[in-house]
Design an enzyme around this catalytic site. Structure first.
Site, short mmCIF file in Angstrom:
data_model
loop_
_atom_site.label_atom_id
_atom_site.label_comp_id
_atom_site.label_asym_id
_atom_site.label_seq_id
_atom_site.Cartn_x
_atom_site.Cartn_y
_atom_site.Cartn_z
N HIS A 210 0.85 -1.20 0.01
CA HIS A 210 0.00 -0.10 -0.10
C HIS A 210 0.86 1.32 -0.13
O HIS A 210 0.67 2.14 -0.88
CB HIS A 210 -0.81 -0.15 1.21
CG HIS A 210 -1.84 1.10 1.47
ND1 HIS A 210 -2.99 1.12 1.20
CD2 HIS A 210 -1.57 2.45 1.89
CE1 HIS A 210 -3.70 2.26 1.46
NE2 HIS A 210 -2.56 3.10 2.02
N GLU A 211 1.86 1.29 0.91
CA GLU A 211 2.62 2.70 0.92
C GLU A 211 3.47 2.66 -0.34
O GLU A 211 3.41 3.78 -0.92
CB GLU A 211 3.34 2.47 2.19
CG GLU A 211 2.77 2.34 3.64
CD GLU A 211 1.86 3.64 3.79
OE1 GLU A 211 1.98 4.70 3.15
OE2 GLU A 211 0.83 3.50 4.60
N HIS A 214 1.67 4.56 -2.78
CA HIS A 214 1.93 6.02 -2.72
C HIS A 214 3.07 6.42 -3.28
O HIS A 214 3.24 7.45 -3.84
CB HIS A 214 1.57 6.36 -1.16
CG HIS A 214 -0.03 6.37 -0.80
ND1 HIS A 214 -0.86 6.62 -1.27
CD2 HIS A 214 -0.17 5.77 0.42
CE1 HIS A 214 -2.07 6.35 -0.37
NE2 HIS A 214 -1.65 5.66 0.50
ZN LIG Z 1 -2.58 5.01 2.35
#
Ligand SMILES: [Zn+2]
Ligand SMILES: *[C@@H]1O[C@H](CO)[C@@H](O)[C@H](O)[C@H]1NC(C)=O
Ligand SMILES: *[C@@H]1O[C@H](CO)[C@@H](O)[C@H](O)[C@H]1NC(C)=O
Ligand SMILES: *[C@@H]1O[C@H](CO)[C@@H](O)[C@H](O)[C@H]1NC(C)=O
Ligand SMILES: *[C@@H]1O[C@H](CO)[C@@H](O)[C@H](O)[C@H]1NC(C)=O
Ligand SMILES: *[C@@H]1O[C@H](CO)[C@@H](O)[C@H](O)[C@H]1NC(C)=O
Length: 296
Positions: A210-211, A214
């Site tokens: 997830h990170e 980003h």
């Molecule tokens: Zn996030």
């Protein structure tokens, strides 16, 4: 691969937190130690900042190298620990290797792969406990440890136990943030989100998936709620708010279709998440080549 240890620091840090926080993504949820954290990864990007990002992206977007181009990203792990126990953040190399395997599986459909170059280990109880976005601890940690250039992923495993970082699972910088603060670029995650760790429901390694999403230019699937352009991805249905757990058939935006609860960029449990969409894969590539100089 080479491994090393830097011994304890006690730092006198002169940098003061001053910058606004919107470029980071974090998870502000209180964390009594023995209660599961939510993936409360509240990406603080404001609509205005997002609009500015998107204008810049559209103006500078580079064309694809080829239809099915692939690229390998170098990854440096930095294990920041309070003491040489798991609770002190001293995670074994095996969990980091397992984490990179998860990343490679999760990104397979995107054409991006990840190559673990090095693991560094640094003892600092202060950083372990108190690193947070725009904190003096973060500046000290990243300015000492960051490796590589705009196309290098630096991952810091810490405790996120006190201060502004308390309760977070992790946070990341966006590709567009690189030029203004290269040393700050990277991903900070809670050490116990690595595969095989102790975080209930968050120990399959999807926090880094997830990170790094980003870090590769993706927003949350619920960015902007039901209206407007949301996450700027056509094939992720709009979502009014973050989903937690694994709420089957959740549908929060009228006419938008079922919420993308299985998407890596939602907030659901690790075991609920299954993939990125085709549109996200396309954006990842475009962001990586435009802002990180990756040939993809
Ligand atoms: Zn996030
Ligand atoms: C890209 O991959 C798709 C799906 O595998 C395939 O249909 C297409 O021919 C490929 N394009 C090129 C230029 O190789
Ligand atoms: C190691 O550090 C952790 C986190 O600060 C702490 O909870 C634990 O008590 C420490 N263990 C030892 C043996 O010092
Ligand atoms: C995806 O997985 C296949 C099968 O293991 C592999 O051949 C391919 O190189 C992988 N692609 C990426 C981008 O990692
Ligand atoms: C790994 O990190 C250590 C400490 O910074 C360094 O001595 C070593 O050269 C690094 N290895 C690579 C391949 O970068
Ligand atoms: C970053 O460094 C790598 C390894 O030295 C190099 O191959 C790559 O071209 C560099 N990327 C950029 C964008 O400077």
């Amino acid at each position: 691969m080479f491994f090393f240890t830097i011994l304890a620091f006690s730092l006198a840090v002169s940098l003061v937190a001053a910058a606004p926080r919107p470029q980071v993504d974090d998870m502000p949820v209180l964390y009594p130690r023995d209660i599961a954290r939510h993936r409360g990864c509240g990406n603080h990007i404001t609509p205005a900042r997002k609009a500015a990002f998107e204008r810049k992206f559209q103006a500078s977007r580079l064309p694809a190298v080829s239809e099915n181009a692939t690229a390998t990203i170098d990854v440096y792990f930095h294990v920041v620990y309070a003491n040489e126990t798991i609770q002190g953040g001293y995670v074994p190399d095996s969990q980091i290797e397992a984490q990179v395997k998860v990343l490679n599986q999760d990104y397979n459909s995107t054409g991006v792969s990840w190559n673990l170059v090095n693991i560094s280990r640094v003892q600092s109880e202060d950083w372990f406990l108190r690193v947070a976005a725009d904190s003096p601890q973060e500046a000290g940690m990243k300015q000492l440890l960051r490796q590589g250039n705009s196309s290098t992923l630096n991952v810091y495993t810490v405790g996120l136990a006190e201060g502004d970082g308390k309760g977070l699972l992790g946070y990341a910088t966006f590709p567009m943030d690189y030029t203004s603060k290269p040393w700050n670029d990277g991903v900070v995650i809670l050490y116990s989100t690595l595969p095989g760790s102790s975080s209930p429901t968050f120990n399959l390694g999807r926090t880094l998936t997830h990170e790094s999403g980003h870090w590769s230019g993706l927003y949350h699937t619920f960015q902007g709620g039901c209206s407007g352009e949301g996450d700027m991805i056509d094939d992720t249905p709009p979502e009014e708010s973050a989903a937690y757990g694994c709420p089957a058939k959740r549908d929060t935006c009228p006419g938008g279709g079922p919420d993308p609860i299985q998407n890596f960029m939602d907030y659901t449990d690790d075991s609920c998440m299954t993939g990125f969409s085709k549109g996200q894969a396309k954006r990842i590539k475009a962001q990586l080549r435009t802002f990180r100089g990756v040939s993809i």
